[in-house]
Design a protein around this motif. Structure first.
Motif, short mmCIF file in Angstrom:
data_model
loop_
_atom_site.label_atom_id
_atom_site.label_comp_id
_atom_site.label_asym_id
_atom_site.label_seq_id
_atom_site.Cartn_x
_atom_site.Cartn_y
_atom_site.Cartn_z
N ALA A 1 0.86 -1.29 0.15
CA ALA A 1 0.04 0.04 0.05
C ALA A 1 0.94 1.24 0.05
O ALA A 1 0.53 2.22 -0.58
CB ALA A 1 -0.98 0.06 1.15
N VAL A 2 2.04 1.19 0.65
CA VAL A 2 2.90 2.33 0.78
C VAL A 2 3.20 2.79 -0.67
O VAL A 2 3.37 3.91 -1.09
CB VAL A 2 4.04 1.92 1.47
CG1 VAL A 2 5.20 3.00 1.25
CG2 VAL A 2 3.99 2.01 3.18
N CYS A 3 3.46 1.87 -1.42
CA CYS A 3 3.94 1.93 -2.77
C CYS A 3 3.13 2.52 -3.83
O CYS A 3 3.24 3.13 -5.15
CB CYS A 3 4.53 0.74 -3.25
SG CYS A 3 5.94 -0.09 -2.61
N ALA B 1 0.43 4.68 -5.77
CA ALA B 1 0.73 5.91 -6.63
C ALA B 1 -0.05 7.14 -5.69
O ALA B 1 0.46 8.12 -5.50
CB ALA B 1 0.14 6.02 -7.83
N ASP B 2 -1.15 6.84 -5.22
CA ASP B 2 -2.11 7.77 -4.18
C ASP B 2 -1.46 7.85 -2.57
O ASP B 2 -2.12 8.49 -2.01
CB ASP B 2 -3.37 7.76 -4.35
CG ASP B 2 -3.89 8.24 -5.52
OD1 ASP B 2 -3.20 8.97 -6.09
OD2 ASP B 2 -5.04 7.85 -6.09
N ALA B 3 -0.48 6.88 -2.63
CA ALA B 3 0.03 6.78 -1.13
C ALA B 3 1.43 7.36 -1.31
O ALA B 3 1.68 8.65 -1.73
CB ALA B 3 0.22 5.47 -0.70
N VAL B 4 2.43 6.90 -0.96
CA VAL B 4 4.06 7.35 -0.99
C VAL B 4 4.36 7.29 -2.59
O VAL B 4 5.16 8.23 -2.79
CB VAL B 4 4.69 6.49 -0.26
CG1 VAL B 4 6.38 7.29 -0.40
CG2 VAL B 4 4.50 6.49 1.23
N GLY B 5 3.84 6.24 -3.47
CA GLY B 5 4.08 6.35 -4.81
C GLY B 5 5.48 6.13 -5.11
O GLY B 5 6.30 6.69 -5.86
N LEU B 6 5.84 4.86 -4.21
CA LEU B 6 7.49 4.55 -4.43
C LEU B 6 7.60 3.75 -5.70
O LEU B 6 6.81 2.84 -5.83
CB LEU B 6 8.02 3.55 -3.09
CG LEU B 6 9.43 3.60 -2.78
CD1 LEU B 6 9.78 5.07 -2.62
CD2 LEU B 6 9.56 2.82 -1.72
N TRP C 1 8.42 3.62 8.89
CA TRP C 1 7.18 3.81 8.19
C TRP C 1 7.12 2.60 6.83
O TRP C 1 6.55 2.86 5.93
CB TRP C 1 7.18 5.31 7.70
CG TRP C 1 6.96 6.22 8.69
CD1 TRP C 1 7.00 5.96 10.02
CD2 TRP C 1 7.12 7.65 8.53
NE1 TRP C 1 6.93 7.11 10.80
CE2 TRP C 1 7.23 8.26 9.83
CE3 TRP C 1 7.23 8.45 7.31
CZ2 TRP C 1 7.27 9.77 10.02
CZ3 TRP C 1 7.35 9.84 7.52
CH2 TRP C 1 7.37 10.25 8.80
N GLY C 2 7.79 1.76 7.14
CA GLY C 2 7.68 0.52 6.11
C GLY C 2 8.45 0.67 4.97
O GLY C 2 8.49 0.13 4.07
N GLU D 1 0.88 1.55 16.00
CA GLU D 1 -0.30 0.36 16.12
C GLU D 1 -0.78 0.23 14.62
O GLU D 1 -1.52 -0.81 14.50
CB GLU D 1 -1.45 0.72 17.04
CG GLU D 1 -1.12 0.77 18.55
CD GLU D 1 -0.54 2.12 19.30
OE1 GLU D 1 0.03 2.81 18.29
OE2 GLU D 1 -0.52 2.51 20.52
N THR D 2 -0.63 1.04 13.79
CA THR D 2 -1.14 0.87 12.50
C THR D 2 0.03 0.70 11.36
O THR D 2 -0.36 1.25 10.18
CB THR D 2 -2.07 2.26 12.21
OG1 THR D 2 -1.38 3.44 12.15
CG2 THR D 2 -3.09 2.24 13.31
N SER D 3 1.14 0.28 11.83
CA SER D 3 2.28 -0.09 10.77
C SER D 3 3.20 0.95 10.15
O SER D 3 3.89 0.59 9.37
CB SER D 3 1.55 -0.88 9.81
OG SER D 3 1.37 -2.08 10.42
N PRO D 4 2.85 2.37 9.99
CA PRO D 4 1.79 3.25 10.42
C PRO D 4 0.62 3.85 9.54
O PRO D 4 -0.11 4.37 9.81
CB PRO D 4 2.58 4.30 10.86
CG PRO D 4 3.84 4.59 9.82
CD PRO D 4 4.10 2.96 9.50
N LEU D 5 1.03 3.75 8.33
CA LEU D 5 0.22 4.41 7.21
C LEU D 5 -1.18 4.26 7.36
O LEU D 5 -1.60 3.01 7.05
CB LEU D 5 0.66 4.54 5.89
CG LEU D 5 2.01 5.13 5.41
CD1 LEU D 5 1.98 5.37 4.03
CD2 LEU D 5 1.82 6.62 6.09
N CYS D 6 -2.03 5.30 7.67
CA CYS D 6 -3.56 5.01 7.51
C CYS D 6 -4.05 5.94 6.57
O CYS D 6 -5.21 5.66 5.70
CB CYS D 6 -4.08 5.41 9.02
SG CYS D 6 -3.88 3.77 9.83
#
Ligand code: AMP
Length: 549
Positions: free
Chosen positions: A211-213, A215-220, A238-239, A332-337
């Protein structure tokens, strides 16, 4: 039920590792060193080869499946190797927050029953002081050539590089790992009482990194070189290390050189495309960039969170052509919400109205706001506020072996975040307040209750209430509102000295307000809302007030 006919593949860190080794061998992890030494560079192929040997090292150290293996480390290639090796081995990567107070670290290492501890040589002096309090530790592995600081008197000591040299090269026979197995452990002090362990699974790490990757999140992506300024002992950086291994993004690891000047130099030299850090660190970087005008031409964006991100900080980075996005989450949320990436069509103030929120909820994260006294969901109308509760595949279901934290989870399976806010109809979260009685300063927690308790131990203090005071550099600093005992005298210098021996230096309030009485609620509790309002209205006379250097 007609079951789908798809394979039940396991989502594991081992799979991330395997694919990284095959696909991204030429990508690099770059670790900054004390100038003038050049950064240490390692390709992902080299990392992968060393990780295979680390499997044998863990076996030789007698690490058992499910055992928590601790790291005291800055962001570095070696720490990245441990991120991949320990979970692949079926053990649990326990990243210890080196900024915590010795009592807290003693508690955490004991609670996690750490037997094997990997330590950066620059942190050996700190760990050596702590070592007498860590009787369960049998083996320290020092990363680097520095002195062993007498650790050898307490436990066995080995050198990381020696162990690797001695280990046989070639593919290691990694165990089969179930995706529900624990992969990583991180303690949070953002709760009342003792720090609490959040135990991530292979599945949660894999889904969160994916999910971090987005495009609408961190977009790595593989085109990126990401500089993880956020420490690897804060919610797995932060993963980002896992996300980089998944995408082939390069990693720039600052080590202990987290001041603005070395960071800016590394951005220019290593052509960093993305930075990630808390507002305090990125604020320092921005001030440096405004003054020194370093070459930020490679930098396209940044992720900032851990505390509310001021609009001025985002606008400041915009002047350098960098889009800094706010994100929100917790240990507690891995963290990105949530990530505050506004729809492209919005311009001007409409754009900024979204940018200043904590962001839009990510896929798989369910969120509701409830009344502060009931669990009744409120509408998402952008107006009604309540406690934010979340659930989803990378949200903790309870704390590791600590039932005292059970109240943080509702009976119907939601995590109470302790943050208060509203949600717009299209899913942008705006945090307005905090229910937890804590102060977050420079990305680290200070417990108001603890500071109050220690202050009230002083003979001159009758009552003390500690509240957060906005601070440009640290986001928040503690303000101690003190009622002196009849006839007693004390000034901030005396009280600060009293506190200094009982907590970490950065937790000691710089500013004091001497008041006649702490306002109370109808049931006799400290009414901090009243104190906060007095502070906001300029009605509290404060002494001190120098922001920490
Ligand atoms: P931690 O578990 O130490 O990462 O702290 C998580 C807490 O930090 C959240 O519950 C919030 O109180 C605060 N926090 C994190 N990100 C933000 C943000 N973007 N805006 C406001 N508060 C934040």
């Amino acid at each position: 039920m007609l079951e789908g006919l798809m394979q039940d593949a396991q989502l594991t860190v081992g799979e991330i590792r395997r694919r990284m080794a095959r696909c991204y061998g030429d990508r690099e992890v770059i670790t900054l060193q004390e100038p003038p030494a050049p950064p240490v560079r390692g390709t992902y192929a080299e990392v992968a080869e060393r990780v295979e040997r680390l499997g044998r090292v863990l076996e030789r150290l007698g690490v058992e499946p499910g055992e928590r293996v601790a790291t005291f480390g800055w962001n570095s290639q070696r720490h990245f190797e441990l991120y991949l090796a320990i979970p692949s081995f079926g053990a649990v990567l326990h990243t210890v927050n080196i900024r915590l107070f010795p009592e807290q670290i003693e508690y955490i290492v004991g609670h996690a029953a750490n037997r094997v501890v990997f330590v950066d040589d620059s942190l050996v002096p700190q760990v050596a002081k702590l070592a007498p309090r860590l009787p369960g530790v049998e083996h320290f592995v020092i990363m680097g050539d520095g002195d062993d600081g007498g650790l050898g008197r307490r436990a066995q000591v080995s050198r990381y590089e020696n162990l690797l040299d001695e280990a046989e090269a070639g593919a290691y026979d990694w165990p089969e790992v179930d995706e529900r197995q624990a992969a990583a452990l991180c303690y949070t002090s953002g709760t009342t009482g003792n720090p609490k362990g959040v135990l991530y699974s292979h599945r949660s790490v894999s889904l969160h990194s994916t999910a971090v990757c987005m495009a609408d999140a961190v977009g790595l992506s593989g085109e990126d070189r990401v500089m993880a300024i956020v420490p690897m002992f804060h919610v797995n950086a932060w993963g980002l290390p896992f996300a980089a291994a998944m995408t082939g993004a390069g990693l720039v690891m600052p080590g202990r050189f987290v001041a603005a000047a070395p960071l800016a130099r590394a951005i220019a030299q290593e052509k960093v495309t993305l930075v990630a850090g808390v507002p305090t660190v990125l604020g320092d970087l921005l001030r440096h960039a405004d003054e020194q005008k370093p070459d930020f031409s490679s930098l396209r964006g940044g992720i900032c969170g851990g505390a509310a991100v001021p609009r001025g900080l985002m606008e400041g980075f915009e002047r350098h052509g960098v889009r800094l996005l706010q994100a929100w989450g917790m240990t507690e949320t891995s963290p990105l919400c949530t990530v505050a990436r506004p729809p492209e069509a919005l311009e001007g103030e409409d754009h900024w109205a979204k940018r200043v929120t904590q962001g839009r909820i990510m896929p798989w994260v369910e969120l509701r706001i409830t009344g502060e006294d009931d669990d009744e969901p409120r509408d998402w109308d952008g107006v009604q506020t309540g406690e934010i509760q979340v659930r989803g595949p990378w949200i903790a279901s309870r704390y590791y072996e600590d039932p005292s934290g059970d109240a943080q989870f509702t009976e119907d399976g939601w995590l109470r975040t302790g943050d208060i806010g509203s949600v717009t109809p299209d899913g942008f979260v705006q945090i307005t307040d905090r229910a937890k009685d804590l102060i977050k300063s420079g990305g680290e927690w200070i417990s108001s209750v603890e500071v109050e308790g220690e202050l009230m131990e002083h003979d001159a203090v009758l009552e003390a209430a500690v509240i957060a005071m906005p601070d440009e550099r640290w986001t928040e600093r503690p303000l101690a509102c003190v009622v002196l005992a009849e006839g007693a005298e004390a000034d901030p210098v005396v009280l600060r000295r009293h506190l200094a021996s009982r907590m970490a230096g950065w937790q000691v309030p710089d500013t004091f307000a001497f008041i006649d009485e702490v306002p109370k609620t109808s049931v006799g509790k400290f009414d901090k809302k009243v104190l906060r309002k007095r502070l906001a209205d300029g009605e509290l006379e404060t002494v001190g007030g120098k922001s920490r250097a």
